[in-house]
Design an enzyme around this catalytic site. Structure first.
Site, PDB file in Angstrom:
ATOM      1  CG  PHE A 130      44.962  33.381  43.321  1.00 51.82           C
ATOM      2  CD1 PHE A 130      44.133  33.743  42.274  1.00 51.82           C
ATOM      3  CD2 PHE A 130      46.301  33.131  43.035  1.00 51.82           C
ATOM      4  CE1 PHE A 130      44.603  33.848  40.967  1.00 51.82           C
ATOM      5  CE2 PHE A 130      46.785  33.227  41.732  1.00 51.82           C
ATOM      6  CZ  PHE A 130      45.937  33.584  40.702  1.00 51.82           C
ATOM      7  CB  SER A 131      40.998  31.587  47.747  1.00 47.16           C
ATOM      8  OG  SER A 131      40.324  31.366  46.528  1.00 47.16           O
ATOM      9  CB  VAL A 132      44.789  34.862  50.949  1.00 48.14           C
ATOM     10  CG1 VAL A 132      45.029  35.763  52.153  1.00 48.14           C
ATOM     11  CG2 VAL A 132      45.653  33.597  51.073  1.00 48.14           C
TER      12      VAL A 132
END
Length: 413
Positions: A130-132
């Site tokens: 995801f937003s990593v």
């Protein structure tokens, strides 16, 4: 009869039996058409099998693997801390289940001292970050800035002409990188009509409603986002910023973002596995949240950032780029966002900077994905999770004190 409340153990995808059998019985089959890959508890299987639900491209590795030495310790599960909400005592081992952890790895001074897997996630299993993903893309952008190929003060309308009629037009590249843009875009994950919901429709992450007539790819969607306020005044977390950033990195390099990531980071850093990158209908990778690496490669990236951009025997990211990121952004702009568990923090180039916590900095994704780097403790943590709640506010009260306790324990020897 009320629905059963599932915890990390009862919702384990192996316990649930998702997709088991040859073939699986109908009640155990998961499908994109029902959005099973994006809802609890079925997402606990899907997050480790995203290429079975959505189209992907490969971020290719190449060359010798950066071997991580192992020095496992048996004194870490019992580390205790107090949660940030109710102050109750919890151990490191207990926190793994509390946060629906799928995989976690701790590096200390470059060696693996702790590594655990659960459910269907294993050492060689790609898991959605995801937003990593944003922090990988932000780092690539900082590399181009350090090389003089991008001007952080340039307006986005000049850098990407297709955005001249949008709310991005007069935002600077730095404002996009640090998410201080003022845009009509809500990051409300539970609202299908929000900005992130509309962008998900454009990406095709989940089935579109009958009669849908909106954008069907990210290139078409981003120019429709309007301005709302004045750029530069406050930090507001919006994934659309990263999509613009990914577009710019790709256009600057003249190749799609998965190739840039492969050539600039994945291959020279000696990653051990290819990664999968979710794409839209044009083949554009989902820069804001579509990367699927294995846990050890997540840790390698964080360790490289801890070591000022060096890894696998080479300087991968310039020291200037790392220094810019770790220097942080505007604390005043960040404070206006009201993150109660992140006091005195800031956001810079798609990284979360926490100077009051040993100078830690972090890449963070919904449902519990994280790279957490503590320079003072010479510690890097990578985690995959499938928490039922998307927002990090559901995990921070347990995760942040656990990371701090781990760091302090390692510093004591």
């Amino acid at each position: 009869m009320p629905d059963q409340i599932l915890d990390a153990h009862t919702s384990d995808p192996i316990v649930m039996g998702w997709m088991e059998g040859l073939p699986p019985p109908p009640e155990k089959r998961l499908a994109w058409a029902r959005a099973d890959h994006m809802r609890f508890p079925t997402h606990r299987y899907a997050y480790s099998h995203m290429r079975e639900f959505l189209p992907t491209v490969r971020v290719g590795r190449g060359g010798p693997v950066w071997e991580l030495p192992t020095a496992p310790r048996d004194d870490l599960d019992g580390i205790s801390f107090k949660t940030l909400t109710d102050g109750r005592e919890m151990t490191w081992a207990e926190s793994l289940a509390a946060n629906f952890t799928d995989a976690i790895l701790v590096l200390h001074k470059g060696a693996i001292v702790y590594e655990r897997y659960s459910g269907v996630t294993r050492q060689d299993t790609p898991h959605i970050a995801f937003s990593v993903t944003k922090s990988f893309v932000g780092t690539l952008a900082e590399m181009l800035v350090a090389e003089g190929r991008l001007d952080p003060a340039a307006p986005m309308g000049d850098l990407i002409p297709e955005l001249r009629g949008s709310g991005f037009a007069d935002a600077t590249l730095r404002q996009v990188m640090d998410m201080t843009t003022a845009l009509d875009f809500s990051e409300e994950y539970t609202d299908p009509t929000s900005g992130i919901g509309a962008m998900s429709n454009a990406l095709g992450l989940t089935p579109r409603a009958p009669g849908y007539s909106g954008a069907t790819d990210v290139y078409d969607f981003l120019p429709t986002i309007a301005k709302a306020g004045e750029h530069g005044e406050r930090f507001t977390y919006r994934t659309c910023n990263t999509e613009v950033l990914g577009w710019l990195v790709a256009r600057t390099e003249g190749k799609r973002i998965e190739r840039v990531l492969s050539e600039r980071i994945w291959q020279p850093l000696g990653m051990e596995q290819d990664a999968d990158f979710l794409i839209d209908s044009t083949g554009m990778p989902f820069a804001g949240g579509g990367l699927n690496p294995v846990i050890r490669d997540m840790a390698r990236f964080g360790e490289m950032m801890r070591c000022d951009g060096a890894g696998n025997g080479a300087q991968i990211v310039s020291g200037a780029a790392v220094e810019s990121i770790r220097g942080g952004g505007s604390k005043e702009a960040f404070a206006k966002a009201g993150y109660v568990f992140l006091p005195d923090s800031s956001y810079r180039s798609q990284w979360w900077i926490m100077p009051g916590n040993h100078g830690a900095f972090s890449a963070r994704g919904i449902h519990g994905q994280v790279i957490y780097v503590d320079p003072a403790a010479e510690m890097t943590i990578a985690r995959f999770a499938s928490h039922p709640v998307a927002a990090n506010s559901a995990l921070d009260p347990t995760s942040l004190p656990a990371y701090r306790a781990m760091a302090e324990h390692l510093m004591r020897g």
